[in-house]
Design a protein around this motif. Structure first.
Motif, PDB file in Angstrom:
ATOM      1  N   ASP A   1       0.814  -1.219   0.000  1.00  0.00           N
ATOM      2  CA  ASP A   1       0.000   0.000   0.000  1.00  0.00           C
ATOM      3  C   ASP A   1       0.849   1.272   0.000  1.00  0.00           C
ATOM      4  O   ASP A   1       0.342   2.357   0.251  1.00  0.00           O
ATOM      5  CB  ASP A   1      -0.932   0.013   1.209  1.00  0.00           C
ATOM      6  CG  ASP A   1      -0.174  -0.046   2.544  1.00  0.00           C
ATOM      7  OD1 ASP A   1       1.057  -0.305   2.512  1.00  0.00           O
ATOM      8  OD2 ASP A   1      -0.800   0.150   3.591  1.00  0.00           O
ATOM      9  N   HIS A   2       2.143   1.133  -0.287  1.00  0.00           N
ATOM     10  CA  HIS A   2       2.996   2.327  -0.233  1.00  0.00           C
ATOM     11  C   HIS A   2       2.594   3.331  -1.309  1.00  0.00           C
ATOM     12  O   HIS A   2       2.322   2.966  -2.455  1.00  0.00           O
ATOM     13  CB  HIS A   2       4.471   1.963  -0.415  1.00  0.00           C
ATOM     14  CG  HIS A   2       5.378   3.160  -0.277  1.00  0.00           C
ATOM     15  ND1 HIS A   2       5.628   3.764   0.924  1.00  0.00           N
ATOM     16  CD2 HIS A   2       6.067   3.878  -1.213  1.00  0.00           C
ATOM     17  CE1 HIS A   2       6.435   4.792   0.744  1.00  0.00           C
ATOM     18  NE2 HIS A   2       6.718   4.885  -0.545  1.00  0.00           N
ATOM     19  N   GLN A   3       2.570   4.605  -0.925  1.00  0.00           N
ATOM     20  CA  GLN A   3       2.141   5.668  -1.825  1.00  0.00           C
ATOM     21  C   GLN A   3       3.289   6.624  -2.152  1.00  0.00           C
ATOM     22  O   GLN A   3       4.142   6.916  -1.307  1.00  0.00           O
ATOM     23  CB  GLN A   3       0.987   6.458  -1.200  1.00  0.00           C
ATOM     24  CG  GLN A   3      -0.291   5.635  -1.022  1.00  0.00           C
ATOM     25  CD  GLN A   3      -1.411   6.460  -0.438  1.00  0.00           C
ATOM     26  OE1 GLN A   3      -1.200   7.266   0.457  1.00  0.00           O
ATOM     27  NE2 GLN A   3      -2.620   6.270  -0.944  1.00  0.00           N
ATOM     28  N   VAL A   4       3.295   7.109  -3.383  1.00  0.00           N
ATOM     29  CA  VAL A   4       4.298   8.057  -3.871  1.00  0.00           C
ATOM     30  C   VAL A   4       3.660   9.432  -3.980  1.00  0.00           C
ATOM     31  O   VAL A   4       2.540   9.570  -4.473  1.00  0.00           O
ATOM     32  CB  VAL A   4       4.835   7.632  -5.246  1.00  0.00           C
ATOM     33  CG1 VAL A   4       5.892   8.619  -5.735  1.00  0.00           C
ATOM     34  CG2 VAL A   4       5.400   6.225  -5.192  1.00  0.00           C
ATOM     35  N   ARG A   5       4.386  10.447  -3.534  1.00  0.00           N
ATOM     36  CA  ARG A   5       3.911  11.827  -3.634  1.00  0.00           C
ATOM     37  C   ARG A   5       4.587  12.507  -4.824  1.00  0.00           C
ATOM     38  O   ARG A   5       5.819  12.638  -4.837  1.00  0.00           O
ATOM     39  CB  ARG A   5       4.217  12.592  -2.347  1.00  0.00           C
ATOM     40  CG  ARG A   5       3.523  12.018  -1.134  1.00  0.00           C
ATOM     41  CD  ARG A   5       4.235  12.388   0.154  1.00  0.00           C
ATOM     42  NE  ARG A   5       3.671  11.648   1.277  1.00  0.00           N
ATOM     43  CZ  ARG A   5       4.024  10.409   1.606  1.00  0.00           C
ATOM     44  NH1 ARG A   5       4.943   9.758   0.903  1.00  0.00           N
ATOM     45  NH2 ARG A   5       3.466   9.802   2.635  1.00  0.00           N
ATOM     46  N   PHE A   6       3.804  12.925  -5.786  1.00  0.00           N
ATOM     47  CA  PHE A   6       4.296  13.768  -6.868  1.00  0.00           C
ATOM     48  C   PHE A   6       4.017  15.211  -6.461  1.00  0.00           C
ATOM     49  O   PHE A   6       2.858  15.620  -6.367  1.00  0.00           O
ATOM     50  CB  PHE A   6       3.613  13.425  -8.185  1.00  0.00           C
ATOM     51  CG  PHE A   6       4.097  12.148  -8.799  1.00  0.00           C
ATOM     52  CD1 PHE A   6       5.066  12.165  -9.792  1.00  0.00           C
ATOM     53  CD2 PHE A   6       3.617  10.919  -8.375  1.00  0.00           C
ATOM     54  CE1 PHE A   6       5.526  10.988 -10.350  1.00  0.00           C
ATOM     55  CE2 PHE A   6       4.067   9.738  -8.930  1.00  0.00           C
ATOM     56  CZ  PHE A   6       5.028   9.769  -9.924  1.00  0.00           C
ATOM     57  N   VAL A   7       5.093  15.971  -6.228  1.00  0.00           N
ATOM     58  CA  VAL A   7       4.977  17.311  -5.655  1.00  0.00           C
ATOM     59  C   VAL A   7       5.421  18.340  -6.685  1.00  0.00           C
ATOM     60  O   VAL A   7       6.522  18.226  -7.253  1.00  0.00           O
ATOM     61  CB  VAL A   7       5.846  17.448  -4.394  1.00  0.00           C
ATOM     62  CG1 VAL A   7       5.646  18.822  -3.750  1.00  0.00           C
ATOM     63  CG2 VAL A   7       5.532  16.330  -3.402  1.00  0.00           C
TER      64      VAL A   7
END
Length: 691
Positions: free
Chosen positions: A622-628
């Motif tokens: 369930d790991h999530q990536v942040r596109f900032v």
């Protein structure tokens, strides 16, 4: 009875702007110029249900690939162009889309505003007249040609503003007054030295070859210094050689003076002799002899700094004994010494890279790849990567040492000692001069300390291997091995096409990865074709990181816009927890011509077996990536009150704590994606194929 005026709605008026925008772009392309604006797209209209009249209409100005500014349109009889309500509407849409500028217009005039300054501004960046004294939309059709012509002229002015701001952002960093003064006296001394260098090149082929070889070794750049070629080129190259060599000698004088000004940890001083030379001499060899005596004196009195005060080929070049019309060499170096003695030269990493960059002409800066990462960006990356005072850190392409010096300062801020920090921060750098700058900046990180032996390996990163012996030998440690496993890998690896390297150099890179592949069965991607060399640095960082270690790189925007970038992201998604990918809407982070992206990722444990197309079981499902996407410069987001090394802690914590999409924040847009979805971007996984 007066005839009723025919209302021309905003959507129609806005539509008039599309065609001249595209025509302007086509004309510029025919003139071999790259347009800033390619399209003016009408994106949204809302009709009043009672009258059917369009009440609101957006135009978005776009480049070839992305939006630049949102435009809010009203008819002249409805609102003034600087109406607060109009500003607020346009600003909110710019914020929602992450655009740096928003525009307001009523077809009489058009105004440009800066999004970061908020919705309540009194003075626009640009105020431009489209149709003077236009009072009502009913008169607009007769003035359509005038509006179109002025719109094109407005785009010219807006484009010029954007060019100026871009040049300001990517230009050499702002230097403090004492550094600007030092730059001037370096130039004076270099002009005198350049005349002697030209004479020596004309008279002595051995000297010419020695100088060419020194620049290949020190800077990885080819020059010609051809006495039989273009006179202008010889003048330019000899001056650039003299300027760089003069700068190198000056850094040693700065180190000497910093030591003379500092106290040891026990409160005593080094008691160094006054920094000075024979100022009345016109003999460059006399100046060289005086300086050599000072260097030897500093080594004896400090019992340290052997590597920093060792002579180099650049000393022989800048003080070459050759014919000159001038005899003021001692006086010119005396001016440099006066400036060095009159200022505080602590924390050189904050100004030395910018000084060096400013001394290079544009051609040499580009060829030599001299583009240093701004401090706020380095603060952000190191705040993420270095979490503990005992962390072991590696920069595989250190340049002037901006990253490793910040890592040293962060470790000290977290509670580490000088000796521990210096021994646990490693740098690799191919160019000898850049490696010496890294050592210089680390050396002056704490001049009161009893030892100063930075771990700087002067070699190609792809000739290293974890845990093996290096060629670096230090008085306090003997032969220093490359680190076995590190807690953080940070830096700004070079943006050079892999295909531009020599065949043997490309094979060396493949051998570097193949060796680790055979040992661990890591499925490295096949980075062939038009990949930049930084892609291989990402794979190499994986080799050095321990499980749980953190990667903090700033890389080309091609990470998000190329096939090999897809392969890098897939590799990261398989062997790391990607915490964030960060870019900016409002600034470039250094002077290269392309935009950049920050990678923040944490290595997971290697899988038990080789992976092909399946997920790594050690990456949480369930790991999530942040596109900032930042909407404000990083300098405005980091703390100005915290000490160096800790200024970006709160910023990193807030970004990494975000677990949902955020589009209405004035500082950034954040989009959340499941990391497992990134594995679908894979192109090729079992690398080491043919080129």
């Amino acid at each position: 009875m007066a005839k009723a005026k025919t209302i021309v709605d905003e959507r129609t008026l806005a539509g008039w702007l599309s065609s001249p925008t595209e025509a302007r772009a086509a004309r510029l392309l025919e003139e071999d110029k790259e347009p800033v604006f390619f399209h003016a797209d009408v994106e949204e209209h809302v009709q009043d249900p009672e009258t059917g009249v369009t009440k609101r209409c957006d135009v978005t100005l776009r480049s070839r690939t992305h939006p630049i500014a949102t435009v809010e349109m009203k008819r002249p009889e409805v609102a003034a162009a600087d109406s607060p309500a109009l500003q607020s509407d346009s600003w909110s849409k710019a914020v929602g889309r992450g655009l740096p500028y928003f525009l307001t217009a009523n077809f009489r005039e058009i105004l440009v505003w800066e999004t970061a300054k908020g919705p309540d501004q009194s003075r626009p960046l640009i105020r431009y007249t489209l149709a003077a004294d236009l009072s009502h939309s009913s008169f607009a059709p007769k003035r359509r040609a005038e509006i179109s012509d002025n719109w094109v002229k407005f785009l010219d002015e807006f484009a010029q503003l954007l060019h100026q701001r871009e040049e300001k952002q990517k230009g050499p960093r702002k230097l403090p007054p004492q550094v600007l003064e030092l730059k001037e006296v370096i130039h004076e001394a270099a002009e005198e030295a350049a005349e002697r260098i030209r004479s020596a090149v004309n008279e002595d082929e051995a000297f010419r070859q020695k100088t060419l070889e020194a620049f290949r070794l020190q800077f990885g750049v080819e020059i010609s210094l051809n006495p039989h070629g273009s006179k202008d080129r010889l003048l330019a190259e000899s001056l650039q050689v003299a300027t760089i060599a003069t700068f190198v000698v000056t850094t040693r004088l700065m180190l000497y003076q910093a030591l003379a000004n500092s106290n040891r940890a026990d409160g005593t001083t080094f008691a160094l002799d006054l920094l000075d030379i024979t100022r009345s001499t016109g003999d460059p060899q006399r100046v060289l002899s005086d300086l050599a005596g000072l260097y030897e004196h500093a080594r004896r009195k400090t019992g340290d700094f052997e590597t920093q005060f060792s002579p180099s080929e650049l000393d022989d070049i800048v003080f070459v004994d050759a014919a000159s019309s001038r005899r003021d060499v001692g006086e010119l170096w005396g001016k440099i010494i006066d400036v060095v003695q009159g200022a505080d030269w602590e924390a050189p990493v904050t100004y030395v890279p910018g000084l060096y960059e400013s001394l290079l002409d544009d051609e040499h800066r580009h060829v030599m790849g001299v583009h240093y990462t701004p401090d706020p960006v380095v603060e952000l990356i190191t705040a993420y990567a270095v979490q503990d005072p005992a962390d072991i850190v590696l920069d595989p392409a250190s340049g002037a040492g901006t990253f490793v010096t910040m890592c040293y300062e962060r470790k000290r801020a977290l509670g580490s000692t000088h000796d521990q920090s210096l021994a646990e921060v490693y740098a690799v750098e191919l160019a000898q001069f850049a490696a010496s700058l890294t050592g210089f900046n680390l050396t002056l990180a704490d001049t009161s300390a009893s030892s100063a032996y930075p771990r700087v390996f002067r070699t190609d990163f792809f000739q290293t291997y974890p845990g093996e012996q290096s060629g670096l030998e230090l008085p306090d440690a003997g032969r220093v091995p490359y680190p076995q496993q590190v807690d953080a890998v940070v830096g700004n690896p070079p943006y050079i096409r892999f295909e531009s390297r020599l065949p043997e150099e490309r094979q060396e890179v493949f051998n570097f990865l193949q060796r680790h592949f055979l040992k661990t069965q890591t499925a490295y991607p096949n980075f062939t074709g038009k990949a930049d060399i930084w892609a291989f640095f990402v794979a190499g960082a994986h080799m050095y990181l321990r499980p749980g270690g953190r990667l903090g790189f700033i890389v080309s925007w091609n990470l998000l816009a190329s096939d090999y970038g897809d392969a890098v992201i897939t590799f990261l998604a398989r062997y790391f927890k990607i915490h964030a990918l960060i870019d900016s809407r409002v600034e470039r982070w250094f002077a290269a011509k392309q935009n950049t992206v920050i990678i923040l990722a944490e290595k997971v444990a290697d899988p038990a077996a080789k992976l092909s197309h399946q997920s790594n079981p050690n990456v949480p499902a369930d790991h999530q990536v942040r596109f900032v996407r930042l909407k404000r410069p990083i300098e405005e987001l980091v703390s100005s009150e915290a000490p160096r090394g800790k200024r970006a802690e709160d910023l990193i914590d807030e970004i990494l704590a975000t677990d949902h999409d955020a589009g209405d924040d004035l500082r950034w847009d954040i989009r959340i994606f499941a990391q497992k979805a990134l594995l679908e971007m894979e192109t090729s996984t079992d690398g080491f194929g043919d080129e």
